[in-house]
Design a protein around this motif. Sequence first.
Motif, short mmCIF file in Angstrom:
data_model
loop_
_atom_site.label_atom_id
_atom_site.label_comp_id
_atom_site.label_asym_id
_atom_site.label_seq_id
_atom_site.Cartn_x
_atom_site.Cartn_y
_atom_site.Cartn_z
N ALA A 48 8.65 92.33 -61.04
CA ALA A 48 9.89 92.91 -60.52
C ALA A 48 10.86 91.83 -60.05
O ALA A 48 12.06 91.87 -60.36
CB ALA A 48 9.58 93.89 -59.38
N LEU A 52 14.53 91.08 -61.68
CA LEU A 52 15.77 91.32 -60.93
C LEU A 52 16.63 90.06 -60.87
O LEU A 52 17.86 90.15 -60.89
CB LEU A 52 15.43 91.79 -59.51
N MET A 314 20.05 106.82 -56.86
CA MET A 314 19.61 105.62 -57.57
C MET A 314 19.41 104.46 -56.60
O MET A 314 18.44 103.68 -56.73
CB MET A 314 20.64 105.25 -58.63
N GLN A 315 20.28 104.32 -55.62
CA GLN A 315 20.14 103.26 -54.64
C GLN A 315 18.86 103.43 -53.81
O GLN A 315 18.14 102.45 -53.56
CB GLN A 315 21.36 103.23 -53.72
N LEU A 317 16.14 105.03 -54.70
CA LEU A 317 14.99 104.78 -55.57
C LEU A 317 14.79 103.29 -55.82
O LEU A 317 13.67 102.77 -55.68
CB LEU A 317 15.18 105.52 -56.89
N MET A 318 15.87 102.58 -56.18
CA MET A 318 15.76 101.15 -56.45
C MET A 318 15.42 100.37 -55.18
O MET A 318 14.70 99.37 -55.23
CB MET A 318 17.07 100.65 -57.05
N LEU A 321 11.71 100.75 -54.54
CA LEU A 321 10.88 100.04 -55.51
C LEU A 321 11.03 98.53 -55.43
O LEU A 321 10.05 97.79 -55.52
CB LEU A 321 11.22 100.52 -56.93
N PHE A 322 12.28 98.04 -55.26
CA PHE A 322 12.54 96.61 -55.43
C PHE A 322 13.24 95.97 -54.23
O PHE A 322 13.62 94.80 -54.31
CB PHE A 322 13.38 96.38 -56.69
N GLY A 326 17.27 95.59 -55.45
CA GLY A 326 17.37 96.86 -56.15
C GLY A 326 18.58 97.67 -55.72
O GLY A 326 19.24 98.30 -56.55
N ALA A 330 21.71 98.62 -58.27
CA ALA A 330 21.52 100.02 -58.68
C ALA A 330 22.75 100.55 -59.41
O ALA A 330 22.62 101.24 -60.43
CB ALA A 330 21.21 100.88 -57.46
N ILE A 333 23.13 99.08 -63.00
CA ILE A 333 22.06 99.61 -63.86
C ILE A 333 22.35 101.05 -64.25
O ILE A 333 22.21 101.45 -65.41
CB ILE A 333 20.70 99.51 -63.13
#
Length: 359
Positions: A48, A52, A314-315, A317-318, A321-322, A326, A330, A333
Amino acid sequence: MAEPPIDEPHIERPGPAEFRDPLVRRELQKAAVWFGMALAIAGVIVLAQPLLLILGGIIFAVFLDGGARLLGRALPIARGWRLLLTIVLGFGFIGWVFWFAGTTIAAQAETLRIVVTAQFHRVVEFASSLGLLPKGQASTVGAQLLGSVGRLTSAVGSAIGAVTSVIAMIVIGIFLAAEPRIYDRGIAWMLPLRARTGFYRIAEHVGFTLRRLLFGRLVGMLFEGIFTWFMLMLGGVPMAALLGLVTGLLAFIPNIGAITSGLLMVAVGFSAGPTQGVWAIFVYFFVQNIDGYLVVPYIARRTVDLAPAIVLAMQLLMGALFGILGILFADPILASLKVVLIDLSRRQPAKHGEPAEAD
């Protein structure tokens, strides 16, 4: 005497080692697809951080490419010289900002931390007085929350690691922006011949969208940063320059950045007095409304119209995760995914002889 039954002839069926059979090959293809997807997911999880960093380098390359294209409208010189000029002007501006306001902002940064911590403890004590928090545990809750913030900050990485990551993204971005066609052809080389034309088309659309999107982000950052600094200075709010800089930087992150800068602004305003606190609230809503109803819609019409709820989801979630990278990436992406899906959906009816849907 009855004759014994005659055995029916045994029909041999292909086994798992018989790759010539269409059924076996079809099942192997399905298994390979699922196995490849599992490996891809595991690779994204394990790798990851470097992925990134590569993505950050691509986004920085889009910045540089957009600047070179913009200069090309006014300067009839080779693209390499325009790219070099973009790099010099960009880093020159960043260096001037830190040189011009570095000492003041460095001094104000520690003051901002103290003010925000004090205001946070006041809010926790006020909530405790209303019965929203158990009495006697206000300081414990505050220490836990502030400690969580500290652990989150340390989890992002050390200062040396952050500088190294930024340098890696800058180097990757410069190499990508210098000769983008080489990398496009390198990726296309790994695809079947029938898919290469579509890849070039989608890559061009994604690059065009990201250039517009990131240019809009820069416009929004400059607008929010300068306008916030000017309005806070008029209202006598302390640390107006630092708050303007923080607001401008956080404007790169939609939704979350605006909320964070607003909380900082209001906390500093009320630390100076009720009048400054009310003025900080007014400035926050005034700037965000102008940016939300004038600047952002104008930019969205020229890029990809992303729904705020989808961007926020999305923010989150990212970010889960990251981490912080992320959250930062976000928006680009999501915009890239939307462009790819729209392009594929328009080309699919054309393959079957159906007219594509109009915008």
